[in-house]
Structures are given as C-alpha cells and as structure tokens.
Write a protein that holds these residues in place. Sequence first.
Motif, short mmCIF file in Angstrom:
data_model
loop_
_atom_site.label_atom_id
_atom_site.label_comp_id
_atom_site.label_asym_id
_atom_site.label_seq_id
_atom_site.Cartn_x
_atom_site.Cartn_y
_atom_site.Cartn_z
N ALA A 93 32.33 57.05 31.69
CA ALA A 93 31.94 58.39 32.13
C ALA A 93 31.97 59.39 30.99
N CYS A 96 27.68 59.96 28.09
CA CYS A 96 26.67 61.02 28.13
C CYS A 96 26.55 61.44 29.61
N ARG A 97 25.72 62.42 29.86
CA ARG A 97 25.64 62.95 31.23
C ARG A 97 25.17 61.92 32.23
N SER A 98 24.16 61.17 31.90
CA SER A 98 23.65 60.22 32.90
C SER A 98 24.67 59.11 33.16
N TRP A 99 25.37 58.66 32.13
CA TRP A 99 26.41 57.67 32.34
C TRP A 99 27.52 58.24 33.21
N ARG A 100 27.86 59.50 32.96
CA ARG A 100 28.93 60.11 33.76
C ARG A 100 28.48 60.17 35.23
N LEU A 291 33.74 70.16 34.54
CA LEU A 291 32.37 69.72 34.24
C LEU A 291 31.80 68.89 35.36
N HIS A 294 29.97 70.81 38.10
CA HIS A 294 28.58 71.07 37.72
C HIS A 294 27.72 69.85 38.05
N PHE A 295 28.23 68.67 37.73
CA PHE A 295 27.46 67.46 37.97
C PHE A 295 27.26 67.22 39.46
N ARG B 150 27.44 54.58 22.37
CA ARG B 150 26.29 55.46 22.14
C ARG B 150 25.37 54.87 21.07
N ILE B 155 22.08 56.30 22.50
CA ILE B 155 22.25 57.45 23.40
C ILE B 155 22.67 58.67 22.60
N THR B 156 22.08 59.80 22.94
CA THR B 156 22.52 61.06 22.33
C THR B 156 23.59 61.67 23.22
N ASN B 157 24.61 62.19 22.59
CA ASN B 157 25.67 62.87 23.33
C ASN B 157 25.13 64.22 23.81
N ASP B 158 24.85 64.32 25.11
CA ASP B 158 24.24 65.56 25.60
C ASP B 158 25.22 66.46 26.37
N PHE B 159 26.50 66.27 26.14
CA PHE B 159 27.47 67.19 26.73
C PHE B 159 27.46 68.48 25.94
N GLU B 163 31.95 70.85 27.79
CA GLU B 163 32.02 69.59 28.53
C GLU B 163 32.61 68.50 27.64
N ALA B 166 36.29 68.80 27.54
CA ALA B 166 36.91 68.33 28.78
C ALA B 166 36.90 66.81 28.84
#
Lengths: 421, 197
Positions: A93, A96-100, A291, A294-295, B150, B155-159, B163, B166
């Motif tokens: 998680a 990145c966002r999609s994995w999370r 965070l 938000h997701f 990554r 994968i790009t870290n898009d946080f 975020e 956290a």
Amino acid sequence: MSFKSIVRELKEMRDGFGSMSRRSSAAEGRVGPSRSGARLHWHQARHQRHAPCDDVQESRWASLPPELLLDVIQRIEASEVSWPARRYVVACASVCRSWRHITKEIVQTPEQCGRITFPISLKQPGPRDSPIQCFIRRERATATYRLYLGLSPALQGENDKLLLAARKVRRATSTEFVISLSSDDFSRASSTYIGKLRSNFLGTKFTVYDSQPLHDAPMVSTNRSSRRIHSKQVSPRVPAGNYNVTTIAYELNVLRTRGPRRMQCTMHSIPVSSIQEGGTAPTPTAFINSLDEHFSSLAVSKGKDPIIEFSSTTLGEPLVPVQTSGEPLVLKNKAPRWHEQLQCWCLNFRGRVTVASVKNFQLVAAVDASHQVPPAEQEKVILQFGKIGKDIFTMDYRYPLSAFQAFAICLSSFDTKPACE
Amino acid sequence: MASEAVAVKIQEGVAVDAVVPAASETSAQRKILLKSVEGEEFLVDELFARGSKMISNMIDDGFTEGAIPLPNVTAPVLSKVVEYWKHHVGKSETDKDAREFDRAFVKDASSSVLFDIIMAANYLDCKPLLDLACQAVADAIRDMNVEQVRGFFGITNDFTPEEEAAVLEENREWSNALTVTGNGQKESNEGGNIVLP
C-alpha cells in the motif's frame, strides 16, 4: 528467486557499483542459495548497455493488465497473514496511489478476516466467531502498558507486533492513560495519539475518549461487496479532540473486599442493535484527515451523508458523548461462581488466564428479553482480561469491540482503587 | 527450448494438408498446429494444446485444419508454454515431476521471460500456468523494498509530499512496531525490506 538476485544486483549498482557478491547489508528474512554465477554473465552484459534506471526490461511490467496486478497483490495478502510478515501487505500500500487503492480494497476488516493489517484495524470491530488474542505487558518503572498481538510473549528473539501503548499520568483529581500507536510518543498533539482513558478521583468511574468522532455510519451489511456509506467530509477540518465513547463504572461488591467487584461499560458508540439479528457495528474505514480518507472518497459511494454534530473543542475538554442511533450497548462482567471446594470465586477463562487476580474479568452483553438478542450472542464473552504472569496479562476481544476500546477498558482494571477491591 | 519429441517445427512452404490428422484419430493421437507471431509452427499433441482454454474452444468450434495463429505469442515463449503443458496436462495436481518442473521453470526464468509467460498464459487462458507465474512474481516482490518494487514495475511515486510522509510513517512506525525490550529500546527487524529509503 532469480528476480531477487537481479533486483539485488541492480540495487547494488545504484548504491555504487559494488561487487557482484551477495549484498552485505542486513540479512533478509528469506535467504536462498547464491545463484549469482549464472546471473553474473547476463547482468554484466546489461550493465554495459544502459544505466539501471533506464532499464528497458523492467518497464515492460508497467503494462501488466490491472486484473493481473490485482491477482499478484491478492496472493501477497493471502499468504502473509501473521505479523511481522503482514507488513509486506502494508508495504504494497506504500508503492503508489493505485497500489494503495488496490491493497486497501483487498484487505478485509478484522471482523471479516480476523487479521490486523493497517492502523485503522485497531478501531474496527473484531471477528464475531472467535476473539483476537492479545497480551499486555506492564512496565512499572515508566507506568507504560503495551498491547501486543499474540497469545503470549514470544520466545526470545522473535518479534511480537505492538498494537497500542498507554502511559499512566497521575493528575490532581484524576488519573489518565494516554493511548498511542507509538510506545515512546504520548503527546496528544502527535499523529500517533489514538485516545485516552480518564478516571474519576475515587477510581470508580472511567471515561474512554477517542481522538476522532464516529466517521462512518454503520455498514449496511457485512458483505464485502456491499457499498459503504461515507459521511461527507466535515468542514472545517475535524480537530483532534476527545470524543466520549465509553463509560466504565466499578461498583463495590456487597461483600466488600471479599467478593468480586461489578463492572459495567456503556458503549456510547456501539448500539445494542449491533448484536441483534443482522446488526452491525460502526466500522471506520480511515482516520479522519488521513491520506486514506481522501482515497476512500474516490471509491464509488452513494447514500446518505449523516453529518455528525459536535462542538469545537480545545484539546483535553470532554465533549458530549457520541450517540449512535438507538440504545447503547452495555457490557457487564460475568459473575464468577463460588467454588466450595477451592473456596474461591471462579470464572472459566479457558486457559487464557492462569493467575488469580481481582483484575481478571469477562465482559458479556447486559441485555434483557426486550432487547431481542439471540441467546448465542448473549453467551459470548466479548472481552476477557486476566493475568498470566508478573506484569503480563492476556486480552481477548471480539465483535463488536475494537482493539482500542478493549485496551482502554482493560486499562481501567489497572487503576481501580482499594475502594473497589 | 522446445522438446523435439513433442513440438516439431515445420519449414515454411510445406503443404499443411500433409500433416492435418485424419478425423478418425482420437484426440490423444491427433496433433494441432500452432503458429507463433513470427510464423514458426509448432506441432503439438491435441491433448497438450487443450491446456489452453482458448485453443480448446477453437478446436471444439471446428478449427482443425491449418495452423491456429497466435499473434500474441512469440516462438520462444510458445515453446516454454508447450513444455509446461507436456509436464502438466493429464497429470494429477500432486504429481512430483510436475512440481519439480515448476520449481525449475520459475527459478530459471528471467523477469522478461516471466512477463511474457504471464501475458501468454493470460491470452491463451491457461489458468494453472498463469497462477504459477503470478505466484512467482508475488514471491519475488515480497522480498523487495518499496523502491525496488517501483523500479521493477516502472511505477512513479505519485503521492503528494504530505501523503508520502504519512505513508513513510505507516511503514516505519506501524510496520516496524515490534517488541520493545525492558529498557525501552525498540527491537525491529533490520531487514530493510520495507522501510522506504
């Protein structure tokens, strides 16, 4: 695994073109036989062609179809069920966002799967069928209490998963236990602050405060695929405050010191309906202002948006109790039976408590016929706490309590004054 | 490489009719012609070819003449898939040879080949092979730290920075919150696998 050695070698390259030997940094949990011989040749050839970051080979994985990525992450979640290995799921998680998003969708609540995964798991109800077993270690020197996942302290060298920690702070007219995710940070302004337990002067009444109000309305059903009802994000931002979620009252036994004391917990945040047929208990899906909040708003959510009224508060001021719809659930301690031959009061702790102590208790629902609670539910021991050794206690909790609530209730048992004993 | 006993590569230009099996032969003896994206042809026992649900459906739909084209599969990958079928189709799930084959199969696969196998197994609808390959990926990334994952997947870290902070804290504090010794020192696995660099 071949990838492991490939990736390891790439990392070594990034770290400064070290030798091709196995990395000397800290040992991994899984160590396989060295296979660097065969890899060496292939790796060296690639190294000559391009820098690791531009590696054409690896970027092909970016085109892995989402359903296959889901399959891979699901496999990790399904295989790493216990701590410390469960942290690999938490790591998924973090990519990145999609994995999370995928990981959070896959991971079930403790009620559904009996596992603790993310910190929010501590605020979600436990499983219905069998309790989650934990233990508490008391450190008298620092007045610190630590809650761990597991049957009992592991053998030396193994690591038990710390869930929550509490520090007792004596004040002029009360005692407080500050509850935190971290075992060395008990600041109420910290992001690790979870809640607290405050006692009255006599040590007969306690109040549990949650750092966050009820966020979600109770889930419609316990079906995993059911839609979740999210409350609109309250504006302005919810301050870290103190929301009264439980009141615990201890009463002297009629026989005073010679008999077991009576305990009653009024769960302001859990309705009686939670243990009725088809009932559910409030299950937050994210910490407010985290965070993940938000997701979760990105997920499809329809339905009512209950706005929870509260007055603004400065830190430390108690609020009006958080009321759920309907009558709150009340828990009471199961009365021990007098064992004539042993000349003592006995409760069946099923082996989970081995040292006699007035602190030991079992909590069941305090209901009568009008509540229409199925007999099987009435029988269930929702929280069990007791001593197994010097400064070691077990805590077993189940639905509809969460780990946080269970821990807070158990802490009250440490602070009751002679008036109750 | 493809076992010569099972898959016979056929030169371009040879009349296909010559190798189309007679309808009276049983499926165990019948052979199916598969054609990779480069045009290489593989003659495979029908029994094995049915390891692919897609091919199996095509056979059932009457596709028995000529070669079945597989434009999404290259020859090296197809030969590996055929190898897999040879060791698994018709065998029980607990077959020791099959298990041993799987172990070697995955162990020797480079990340690129494994990616190809996954895509081919997905396209051909061969679930056991897809499961094997996906499990291999899961096993591999379980041992990687977040940065490595990554890099591996591109994968790009898009946080956002908040975020990210956290997430870092969740990994560092929550995941590594393990037994505290009596003197207050935190013991945690120094594996370095999970903590973000």
